[in-house]
Write a protein that holds these residues in place. Structure first.
Motif, short mmCIF file in Angstrom:
data_model
loop_
_atom_site.label_atom_id
_atom_site.label_comp_id
_atom_site.label_asym_id
_atom_site.label_seq_id
_atom_site.Cartn_x
_atom_site.Cartn_y
_atom_site.Cartn_z
N GLU A 54 50.56 29.50 43.84
CA GLU A 54 50.48 30.65 42.95
C GLU A 54 50.78 30.26 41.51
O GLU A 54 50.20 30.82 40.57
CB GLU A 54 51.42 31.75 43.44
CG GLU A 54 50.87 32.48 44.64
CD GLU A 54 51.79 32.50 45.86
OE1 GLU A 54 51.92 33.58 46.45
OE2 GLU A 54 52.37 31.46 46.18
N GLU A 113 48.61 33.34 55.25
CA GLU A 113 49.06 34.72 55.22
C GLU A 113 49.25 35.25 53.80
O GLU A 113 49.33 36.47 53.58
CB GLU A 113 50.36 34.88 56.02
CG GLU A 113 51.52 34.04 55.54
CD GLU A 113 51.59 32.68 56.23
OE1 GLU A 113 52.69 32.11 56.27
OE2 GLU A 113 50.53 32.20 56.70
N ARG A 114 49.29 34.37 52.79
CA ARG A 114 49.45 34.77 51.40
C ARG A 114 48.11 34.88 50.67
O ARG A 114 48.06 35.34 49.52
CB ARG A 114 50.36 33.79 50.66
CG ARG A 114 51.75 33.64 51.29
CD ARG A 114 52.63 32.72 50.47
NE ARG A 114 52.93 33.29 49.15
CZ ARG A 114 53.92 34.12 48.91
NH1 ARG A 114 54.72 34.51 49.89
NH2 ARG A 114 54.13 34.59 47.68
N PRO A 124 45.36 36.84 50.98
CA PRO A 124 44.87 38.13 50.48
C PRO A 124 45.53 38.56 49.18
O PRO A 124 44.86 39.06 48.27
CB PRO A 124 45.18 39.10 51.63
CG PRO A 124 45.15 38.22 52.85
CD PRO A 124 45.74 36.92 52.41
N ALA A 125 46.84 38.34 49.06
CA ALA A 125 47.54 38.73 47.84
C ALA A 125 47.09 37.89 46.65
O ALA A 125 46.93 38.40 45.54
CB ALA A 125 49.05 38.60 48.04
N VAL A 126 46.87 36.60 46.88
CA VAL A 126 46.40 35.74 45.79
C VAL A 126 44.99 36.13 45.37
O VAL A 126 44.67 36.16 44.17
CB VAL A 126 46.46 34.26 46.22
CG1 VAL A 126 45.87 33.36 45.14
CG2 VAL A 126 47.91 33.85 46.51
N ALA A 175 43.71 39.00 45.38
CA ALA A 175 43.79 40.24 44.60
C ALA A 175 44.08 39.97 43.13
O ALA A 175 43.75 40.80 42.27
CB ALA A 175 44.86 41.16 45.19
N GLY A 176 44.68 38.81 42.83
CA GLY A 176 45.01 38.49 41.44
C GLY A 176 43.99 37.63 40.74
O GLY A 176 44.24 37.17 39.62
N ALA A 228 38.15 40.43 51.13
CA ALA A 228 39.21 40.52 50.11
C ALA A 228 38.89 39.69 48.87
O ALA A 228 39.61 39.76 47.88
CB ALA A 228 40.54 40.07 50.70
#
Length: 407
Positions: free
Chosen positions: A131, A179-180, A182-184, A186-187, A229
Motif C-alpha cells: 500500500e 484479502e486486502r 479489494p480495498a487497494v 478501491a483506491g 472490483a
C-alpha cells in the motif's frame, strides 16, 4: 552427476562444443578461465518448445533476474513478448532492447522512490507490492504529470506444492495479501493510475506438473474474483511460471503438454468469458535459459588429503554460488559436471572439485566420478545459464570477474 539431454550439446575430437565451438577453442577466444558461455540456439529451441505447448494467445515474458546479460537480452527480445525486471538497472537494460516499454513489467519489494519515478517516466508497468508503494507511485505520477501504468501483485491465499522457492502464500514480502486487494483496488481511481491488471507468482523451480497446473487454476480463479472490483477492465494477467529444470539424477524434465492443455482450458473456460481484454502472460526465467549455459573453469592443482582426491580449479562459488549449494538449497546436490576437453574418456576416479577461495563452502562437485583430470584440463558445470554470475558474491576475495559470452 546427471546425463545431459541428447543433442543438447555437441562434441568434437573428444571436446564438448558450445554453439558448435570446441571448449578449448572457446577458452582461447575468451582469453582466460573461468567464463560462462550461453548457446543461443539452445535458447531458441527452448523458447520454441514453450511456444508450441502454450495456447496461441498466451504471451511469454522473460524474467530478467535469471540472467540479465545485455547481449542475451538483445537476443531474447526477438523471441519473447516482454520482460519482467526487478531493479532500475534491469529496467534500463530491457529498455535498451527493441521491445516497447509497455511490455516491460517491474516487480519486486522495496522499490525506491527514485526507481518508481524512473518507471513512471519510462512507461513500464509497475507491479505494486504494498500500500505504501501505491502512494509512492501516486506521488511520482502527479510529479511527472503522467498516468502510471500499474498492476497489483497479489500474495495468494494458497501455497504451491513442490516449488524450490516459495514466493506466495502465508506471510510474504512479495505482493499484497489477497484479502486486502479489494480495498487497494478501491483506491486506484483517479488520473494518477492507468490500471492494467494483476500478477501472481507463487513459486519457482517446480518440476511437478500437477502442482503447476493447480497453481494456474487457483491463480486464475483468484484473479477472476477481483474483476468486478477493478477500477477498469483487466488488460494484463501475469500468472507467473515457476517451471523447473533438472539439476540432479532424481530430477525429471517437465512435460509441457499437460501444462499447456490445462492453461488452454482455463483460458477458454474462465479468462476469456470474464476478462475478454486481458493479455495473459506466462513469466519464465530459469526454464528459458538455465540449460543453455555452462560454466567453464580450469584445473590449477590436484592433491590428495588422507585418501581423498581434490581437484582445485580457478573458479568457484564467487561465480557459481548455486552450484556450491549456498543459494537457498536445503540439501546440496551436485550439478552435472564433466571434464570438457576429455568427454570421450571414461570415468576413472572419484574426486571432489573445489574452487580457489579460502572457505570450505567453495565446493563445485562432491565425490563425483570423472576422467582423471590434471592441471590444465577444463571442468565444465552444466545448467549454468540462470542464477549464475549475478546471483553470486563475485567480489569475495577480489578475484577477477569471469567473462560471459553468447555463442
Amino acid at each position: 552427476m546427471i546425463s545431459i539431454p541428447s543433442g543438447w550439446y555437441g562434441r568434437h575430437d573428444s571436446q564438448l562444443t558450445v554453439g558448435g565451438i570446441p571448449v578449448e577453442r572457446l577458452a582461447a577466444r575468451v582469453g582466460s578461465t573461468p567464463f560462462f558461455a550461453y548457446d543461443r540456439e539452445l535458447v531458441n529451441r527452448r523458447v520454441a518448445s514453450v511456444r508450441a505447448a502454450l495456447p496461441g494467445d498466451v504471451e511469454l515474458s522473460y524474467a530478467v533476474k535469471a540472467n540479465p546479460m545485455p547481449a542475451l537480452l538483445q537476443h531474447m527480445s526477438g523471441l519473447v513478448d516482454g520482460f519482467d525486471v526487478a531493479s532500475a538497472q534491469e529496467m534500463r537494460h530491457a529498455l535498451d532492447t527493441p521491445g516497447p516499454a509497455s511490455r516491460i513489467s517491474f516487480a519486486g519489494p522495496g522499490k525506491s522512490a527514485a526507481e518508481l519515478a524512473q518507471a513512471v517516466a519510462a512507461g513500464v508497468t509497475i507491479e505494486l507490492e504494498s500500500e505504501l508503494e501505491v502512494e509512492r507511485v501516486r506521488s511520482a505520477s502527479a510529479a511527472a504529470g503522467i498516468p502510471a501504468r500499474v498492476a497489483l501483485r497479489v500474495n495468494p491465499d494458497f501455497v504451491v506444492r513442490g516449488s524450490g522457492m516459495r514466493l506466495g502464500g502465508g506471510p510474504q514480502q512479495f505482493g499484497i495479501d489477497s484479502e486486502r486487494i479489494p480495498a487497494v483496488l478501491a483506491g486506484l481511481g483517479g488520473d494518477e493510475f492507468d490500471f492494467q491488471g494483476f500478477h501472481v507468482f507463487a513459486g519457482s523451480q517446480n518440476l511437478r506438473v500437477d502442482s503447476i497446473c493447480e497453481a494456474q487454476r487457483r491463480t486464475v480463479e483468484l484473479i477472476v474474483g477481483f474483476a468486478d472490483a477493478a477500477p477498469g477492465p483487466v488488460r494484463y494477467l501475469n500468472i507467473g511460471g515457476g517451471f523447473g529444470i533438472p539439476y540432479a539424477l532424481r530430477d525429471r524434465p517437465l512435460d509441457l503438454g499437460p501444462i499447456g492443455d490445462n492453461l488452454a482450458r482455463l483460458v477458454d473456460g474462465l479468462v476469456r468469458p470474464r476478462l475478454p481484454e486481458a493479455r495473459i502472460v506466462v513469466e519464465l526465467g530459469r526454464y528459458l535459459v538455465g540449460e543453455a549455459g555452462v560454466y567453464v573453469t580450469r584445473v590449477v592443482d590436484r592433491k590428495e588429503s588422507r585418501g581423498k582426491v581434490f581437484v582445485v580449479v580457478d573458479g568457484g562459488l564467487h561465480h557459481q554460488l548455486a552450484a556450491s549449494g549456498n543459494f537457498g538449497q536445503v540439501i546440496r546436490r551436485n550439478y552435472p559436471i564433466a571434464v570438457g576437453n576429455r568427454m570421450d574418456d571414461p570415468p576413472e576416479e572419484t574426486v571432489t572439485v573445489v574452487g580457489c577461495l579460502c572457505t570450505p563452502l567453495d565446493l563445485l562437485g562432491d565425490d563425483v566420478s570423472l576422467p582423471k583430470a590434471g592441471v590444465g584440463d577444463l571442468i565444465v558445470l552444466f545448467q549454468a545459464g540462470a542464477y549464475g554470475l549475478t546471483a553470486s558474491p563475485a567480489a569475495f576475495l577480489s578475484h577477477p570477474a569471469p567473462a560471459e559470452v553468447l555463442v
